[in-house]
Write a protein that holds these residues in place. Structure first.
Motif: not given
Ligand SMILES: Nc1ncnc2c1ncn2[C@@H]1O[C@H](COP(=O)(O)OP(=O)(O)O)[C@@H](O)[C@H]1O
Ligand SMILES: [Mg+2]
Length: 412
Positions: A198, A200-201, A356
């Motif tokens: 992601t 964020d990761e 995704g």
């Protein structure tokens, strides 16, 4: 969009299996998986061709199956490269900003990246990727997109991935002999990261760890960029061989028993659980405690993760993994592997399933497909970048989007 341009194909030639995945770009810009082909990998080990004919045959079979399921003819693929011959290192390039106004242009950025690329490589090696990490304008560091800013000195930090030119050529030659062209070669970890990480990761810091048949390949991401790549020369097949030796059973049976009953953490297996194991030489199958299997697998799992941790520590990223570790590759499917990794690293660990995309999601819903699906997503994102660039630099937002992607991946 012409019919042909709608399709993107990822080809992952691993040690254990060859996977071809067909993606279709939908009218809304999304990506659907419409074809999946898979064959046992023969003739390729750890990214090196060891038997050309066998390799060509495996690739052909995977491509044909993908063509059949997708109902299209495949002529071009994005190819994943992996194995011990691929190496990454960080570099830096510095240039003086050229224009009188001292406003940084794309050309300045290009020159800075070229300067970072100008390193002397050992003979026989070639650059696969140059991935910008961040920029420094005069004394201000940590800049993501410097174009349009004012300064006199532009510096760029990059991660450079190199491969052995003839090893790459040999794999590409096999693909060509199987009847398809290679549009682009992409580092396996980079492709897999596209499908499972992601944003964020990537931002907070994460290690992507791909456990294949012959090797465990990893990559460290932080602040949205790639900082370190490496390979540990142990993979899922080592577990299988340990079982074959330890339980005196043929390798195909060892593989079956590993998938069906294997567990990498002894504590997770009940004392009274049993399993049936085939014997060599035509003797009768035996009933055995499942604990014995876990006792064989656990030391190998510990070995992989300790070697991995040593590498990450040596490179100086052990404090960077705020989002922990994401495990992909077929080898990551072993029961108990995430649990034992959690104990060793004391970090959050998860398995990475491709996300995704739409279409045949049931068929690709496995960490073993992360690389092949990621290749299609990578190709899609880069094509999207080209489309936006072609429209022209009208709106500022569009330029920003383009630049962001441009800086994430500047193809060598
Ligand atoms: N369910 C499973 N449990 C444990 N190991 C598995 C499982 N499925 C596949 N593997 C192992 O994963 C490895 C292959 O991983 P994969 O990512 O497909 O390989 P490669 O990229 O090298 O072709 C093999 O060692 C295989 O035994
Ligand atoms: Mg693989």
């Amino acid at each position: 969009m012409a019919r042909k341009e709608r399709y993107l194909v990822g080809l992952d030639v691993g040690t254990a299996k060859v996977t071809a995945i067909v993606g279709e770009i939908m009218d809304d810009g999304g990506l659907d998986i419409i074809g999946v082909g898979m064959a046992d990998s023969r003739g390729i080990k750890r990214g090196l061709v060891v038997n050309l004919e066998a390799a060509v045959d495996s690739i052909k079979r995977a491509i044909e199956e993908a063509e059949l399921t997708a109902g299209i003819e495949i002529d071009t693929v994005h190819l994943a490269l992996s194995g011990a011959n691929v190496k990454g290192f960080n570099s830096r390039g510095v240039v003086a900003v050229a224009g009188k106004t001292r406003e940084i242009t794309r050309e300045d950025v290009r020159r800075a990246i070229d300067a970072a690329k100008a390193v002397s490589l050992p003979s026989g090696r070639e650059i696969l990727h140059v991935l910008p990490q961040d920029f420094v304008v005069d004394d201000q560091d940590g800049i993501g997109a410097p174009v349009g800013m004012t300064g006199s000195r532009l510096e760029v930090n990059v991660h450079i991935i190199t491969g052995n030119a003839s090893s790459t050529q040999n794999v590409v030659a096999c693909v060509n002999r199987a009847g398809v062209e290679v549009a682009e070669t992409v580092l396996e970890q980079l492709a897999a990261s596209e499908a499972v990480l992601t944003p964020d990761e990537r931002e907070l810091g994460v290690a992507l760890v791909d456990i294949g048949g012959g090797t465990t390949d990893f990559a460290v991401f932080e602040r949205g960029s790639l900082w370190h790549t490496g390979v540990v020369s142990i993979g899922g097949d080592h577990f299988t061989n340990d079982i074959a030796v330890g339980l005196r059973t043929p390798v195909p049976d060892a593989e079956r028993v590993k998938r069906r009953c294997g567990c990498a953490l002894s504590l997770m297996v009940g004392e009274d659980e049993t399993m049936e194991v085939a014997s060599v030489g035509g003797r009768k199958p035996r009933l055995m405690p499942r604990r014995i299997l876990a006792d064989i697998l656990q030391p190998r799992a510990e070995e992989i993760f300790h070697l991995l941790w040593d590498e990450i520590r040596r490179a100086g990223y052990e404090k960077s993994l705020h989002s922990g570790i994401v495990l992909t590759g077929g080898g990551s499917m072993l029961e108990g592997l995430a649990e034992i990794a959690e104990q060793i690293f004391d970090l959050p660990i998860r398995r990475g399933y491709p996300v995704g995309v739409g279409g045949l999601t049931d068929h690709i819903n496995s960490p073993a497909f992360a690389t092949a699906v990621g290749l299609v997503m990578y190709a899609h994102r880069n094509r999207h970048v080209d489309d936006q660039a072609a429209v022209g630099a009208g709106a500022l937002a569009r330029v920003r989007g383009w630049l962001r992607a441009f800086f994430r991946e500047f193809q060598a």
